[in-house]
Every structure is written in C-alpha cells, then in structure tokens.
Design a protein around this motif. Structure first.
Motif, mmCIF file in Angstrom:
data_model
loop_
_atom_site.group_PDB
_atom_site.id
_atom_site.type_symbol
_atom_site.label_atom_id
_atom_site.label_comp_id
_atom_site.label_asym_id
_atom_site.label_seq_id
_atom_site.Cartn_x
_atom_site.Cartn_y
_atom_site.Cartn_z
ATOM 1 N N CYS A 229 -8.750 -1.095 -2.913
ATOM 2 C CA CYS A 229 -7.337 -1.423 -2.715
ATOM 3 C C CYS A 229 -6.455 -0.710 -3.733
ATOM 4 N N VAL B 4 -3.552 2.069 -2.809
ATOM 5 C CA VAL B 4 -2.158 1.840 -3.208
ATOM 6 C C VAL B 4 -1.666 2.961 -4.108
ATOM 7 N N ARG C 294 1.400 5.727 -3.170
ATOM 8 C CA ARG C 294 2.565 6.037 -4.026
ATOM 9 C C ARG C 294 2.629 7.527 -4.328
#
Length: 150
Positions: A15, A19, A23
C-alpha cells in the motif's frame, strides 16, 4: 528476532509503495501537462471524453473511479477554460451531460505526445508500461464489491 523480516515495516508494505508511486506519477506528469494547460485530474477527464463524448457526470465519474461530487470542480474548471461544455440531456433534463468543445477536441492532437514524454522521463518502453499497468489491475477496482470508507 533481528534476522526475521518485519512484515509490518513500512518499506515492506504494498500500500505504501502504491501510494508513493501514485504521488510521484502525478509529479512526473505535471511539467508535461502544463504546456497543455491541464492538471492531472483534468487530463484524466479529457482522456475519458476523447474516448467517448458526451457522457453524463455520473458516467464520467464511474469511468474515472471517483465520486461525481469530487469530479464537479474539475469539470467546471475545464468548462471555464472552454474545453468542455455541460448541458442537460434532451431525453432526460435531470441528466447533466459533459461534451467536448471544438477546442477540447483539438487539444487531443497536442496531447498525443504525452504518453511518449512520460515514458522517456521514467525510462520505460511501452511494453514495460503495459506490464506494470496490467500488474496493478487487481488493485484498480473493488474485488469485494465494498466501498472503502473510513
């Protein structure tokens, strides 16, 4: 237990990797999209409309995997830029349709270089990108049918 890998270490979390990558992807796109006058969310809306227009706000939101309320400000900014138009559907006045303007349709030609520029920036070939994209498919949609709400 020093020799046992910590399964809860941040760097071991899928995860966190996804993430962080998400970004970074947005920041890689930023300078490529700026000359087009688009943000990353606006680019995604335009991509969906270049594939099929018109679309209702709810159809567009579903295609982009976001809530219609989240999408509305982006749609309004694109409309203010003259790239899309919002109108009521003739067959059902309750439905707000989003369609491309001539300027929005013409922008597609300029956007054709975006994928290649992104691949150049990250040093990947099309086949690399396709493998990575396909590898993320299990995470791209809800497998359980449940909404993730905190």
């Amino acid at each position: 237990m020093a020799d046992v890998e910590d399964v809860l270490a941040l760097e071991n979390q899928l995860c966190f990797a996804i993430v962080t990558a998400a970004r970074n992807v947005v920041s890689i796109y930023r300078p490529v999209l700026e000359p087009l006058g688009l943000t990353h969310p606006q680019y995604l809306v335009m991509l969906a409309l270049w594939e099929r227009a018109p679309q209702s706000l709810s159809e567009l939101a579903a295609a982009l995997a976001v809530e219609p309320a989240t999408l509305s400000p982006t749609v309004k900014r694109l409309e203010a830029q003259g790239r899309i138009a919002r109108r009521r559907r003739g067959s059902d006045e309750r439905v707000l349709e989003i369609t491309l303007t001539e300027e929005g349709a013409r922008l597609r030609e300029r956007a054709l270089s975006v994928p290649g520029e992104i691949m150049d920036r990250v040093g990947m070939q099309r086949s690399d990108v396709e493998r990575l994209r396909d590898g993320l498919q299990p995470f791209a949609g809800s497998r359980t049918g449940e909404n993730d709400k905190d």
